[in-house]
Motif scaffolding. Structure first.
Motif, PDB file in Angstrom:
ATOM      1  N   TYR A  21       0.828  -1.210   0.000  1.00 56.10           N
ATOM      2  CA  TYR A  21       0.000   0.000   0.000  1.00 56.10           C
ATOM      3  C   TYR A  21       0.866   1.264   0.000  1.00 56.10           C
ATOM      4  O   TYR A  21       0.574   2.235  -0.716  1.00 56.10           O
ATOM      5  N   GLN A  74       7.172   6.085   7.334  1.00 49.28           N
ATOM      6  CA  GLN A  74       5.859   6.034   7.976  1.00 49.28           C
ATOM      7  C   GLN A  74       5.898   4.957   9.054  1.00 49.28           C
ATOM      8  O   GLN A  74       6.240   3.808   8.777  1.00 49.28           O
ATOM      9  N   ILE A 109       0.253   5.165  10.952  1.00 45.00           N
ATOM     10  CA  ILE A 109      -0.817   4.189  10.774  1.00 45.00           C
ATOM     11  C   ILE A 109      -0.998   3.475  12.109  1.00 45.00           C
ATOM     12  O   ILE A 109      -0.029   2.990  12.693  1.00 45.00           O
ATOM     13  N   TYR A 125      -9.724  -3.755  13.899  1.00 46.66           N
ATOM     14  CA  TYR A 125      -8.987  -2.913  12.959  1.00 46.66           C
ATOM     15  C   TYR A 125      -9.527  -1.482  13.018  1.00 46.66           C
ATOM     16  O   TYR A 125     -10.744  -1.262  13.102  1.00 46.66           O
ATOM     17  N   THR A 126      -8.634  -0.505  12.954  1.00 44.46           N
ATOM     18  CA  THR A 126      -9.058   0.885  12.881  1.00 44.46           C
ATOM     19  C   THR A 126      -9.724   1.144  11.526  1.00 44.46           C
ATOM     20  O   THR A 126      -9.574   0.364  10.578  1.00 44.46           O
ATOM     21  N   ASP A 127     -10.452   2.246  11.433  1.00 43.56           N
ATOM     22  CA  ASP A 127     -11.085   2.607  10.158  1.00 43.56           C
ATOM     23  C   ASP A 127     -10.041   2.731   9.056  1.00 43.56           C
ATOM     24  O   ASP A 127     -10.290   2.353   7.899  1.00 43.56           O
ATOM     25  N   GLN A 128      -8.882   3.267   9.387  1.00 43.85           N
ATOM     26  CA  GLN A 128      -7.807   3.443   8.411  1.00 43.85           C
ATOM     27  C   GLN A 128      -7.373   2.100   7.818  1.00 43.85           C
ATOM     28  O   GLN A 128      -7.260   1.947   6.593  1.00 43.85           O
ATOM     29  N   VAL A 129      -7.157   1.118   8.663  1.00 45.38           N
ATOM     30  CA  VAL A 129      -6.720  -0.193   8.184  1.00 45.38           C
ATOM     31  C   VAL A 129      -7.879  -0.943   7.526  1.00 45.38           C
ATOM     32  O   VAL A 129      -7.680  -1.658   6.532  1.00 45.38           O
ATOM     33  N   GLU A 185     -10.115   0.350   5.709  1.00 45.98           N
ATOM     34  CA  GLU A 185     -10.188   0.882   4.346  1.00 45.98           C
ATOM     35  C   GLU A 185      -9.099   0.275   3.470  1.00 45.98           C
ATOM     36  O   GLU A 185      -9.338  -0.069   2.300  1.00 45.98           O
ATOM     37  N   ILE A 186      -7.886   0.140   3.995  1.00 49.67           N
ATOM     38  CA  ILE A 186      -6.784  -0.455   3.238  1.00 49.67           C
ATOM     39  C   ILE A 186      -7.108  -1.900   2.867  1.00 49.67           C
ATOM     40  O   ILE A 186      -6.852  -2.343   1.735  1.00 49.67           O
ATOM     41  N   TRP A 224      -6.705   0.207  -4.492  1.00 45.51           N
ATOM     42  CA  TRP A 224      -5.669   1.238  -4.369  1.00 45.51           C
ATOM     43  C   TRP A 224      -5.430   1.855  -5.744  1.00 45.51           C
ATOM     44  O   TRP A 224      -5.390   1.162  -6.759  1.00 45.51           O
TER      45      TRP A 224
END
Length: 254
Positions: free
Chosen positions: A40, A198, A230, A239-243, A245-246, A252
């Motif tokens: 990603y 990151q 992240i 899982y967080t919203d960020q992960v 989504e990934i 992507w």
């Protein structure tokens, strides 16, 4: 997607956002979130038209996830025959045989198959742990080679990436933050200039447990960007919203 017969002990794991499935055998080695996040994080060069190489590809997860972001060729280089064979079947399973090939070889001995200076992007999820007399190693050969710097270490990995890459080509790797000094030294000594970092955190309030690195061959010194972090999991182990989504969101973008 092509039908593939699974062997005893094997299973299919998938990345819904990229519509990719990977054949794995947990008794050998299985990819984890670090592989997903590296694919990603990596940004294709020249819209992904050139050659990309995944060094130490294992079952091919990083290269196959990344292949969905590019239009060019991808080579998966894996030393262990069993893992390379699984990667080859995953390539066929996902209908990518026209663009993705598997090379079962030591990454330091592939220059007859991949011409030096011909690669736009190199990716790697290398062994995280250095080896010394007190190192406690896993007795399983597959895990031992995947986790410990036996077949390859950071300086030799950086040298291989440098030799493969075109000038201004990009090298991406994921590693442990406690090896950051070693990473920076190995890359700098081989004219791979770090440009983006990151950090990945298991949960809020904890120390980082992963670092994603972008370096450019022959890039100018300075100008390192540290991206927003992240965070993988919430306090209640979701899982967080960020992960999310990934993993499960939109494909992507190139």
């Amino acid at each position: 997607m092509t039908d593939i017969q699974l062997q005893p002990g094997e299973r299919l794991d998938g990345l819904p956002s990229q519509q990719i499935q990977i054949i794995q055998n947990p008794d050998m080695f299985s990819y984890s979130l670090d592989a997903v996040l590296l694919a990603y994080f990596a940004k294709p060069r020249k819209k992904g038209r050139g050659l990309s190489v995944d060094l130490g590809a294992g079952t091919g997860a990083i290269g196959l996830f990344y292949a969905q972001k590019v239009t060019g060729q991808v080579a998966l280089v894996e030393l262990q025959k069993d893992l390379a064979e699984m990667a080859g079947r995953s390539v066929a399973l996902n209908g990518l045989s026209d663009r993705v090939k598997v090379i079962n070889a030591d990454m330091q001995a592939i220059y007859d198959q991949i011409k030096p200076g011909s690669v736009d992007t190199v990716l790697s999820n290398p062994p995280y742990f250095s080896v010394n007399e007190t190192t406690k190693q896993n007795l399983d050969e597959h895990y031992q080679l995947a986790r410990h710097e036996i077949a390859i270490d950071l300086p030799r990995l950086a040298q291989t990436a440098n030799k493969l890459l075109k000038n201004n080509g990009k090298f991406y790797l994921v590693h442990r933050p406690d090896r950051l000094n070693d990473i920076m030294a190995a890359l700098a000594a081989r004219k791979l200039e770090v440009k983006r970092l990151q950090f990945v955190y298991g949960k809020p309030g904890r120390e980082a447990n992963m670092v994603l690195v972008e370096a450019i061959k022959g890039g100018g010194s300075g100008g390192v960007r540290v991206l927003p972090p992240i965070i993988a999991y919430t306090a209640d182990d979701q899982y967080t919203d960020q992960v999310q989504e990934i993993l499960y969101g939109q494909p992507w973008q190139l």
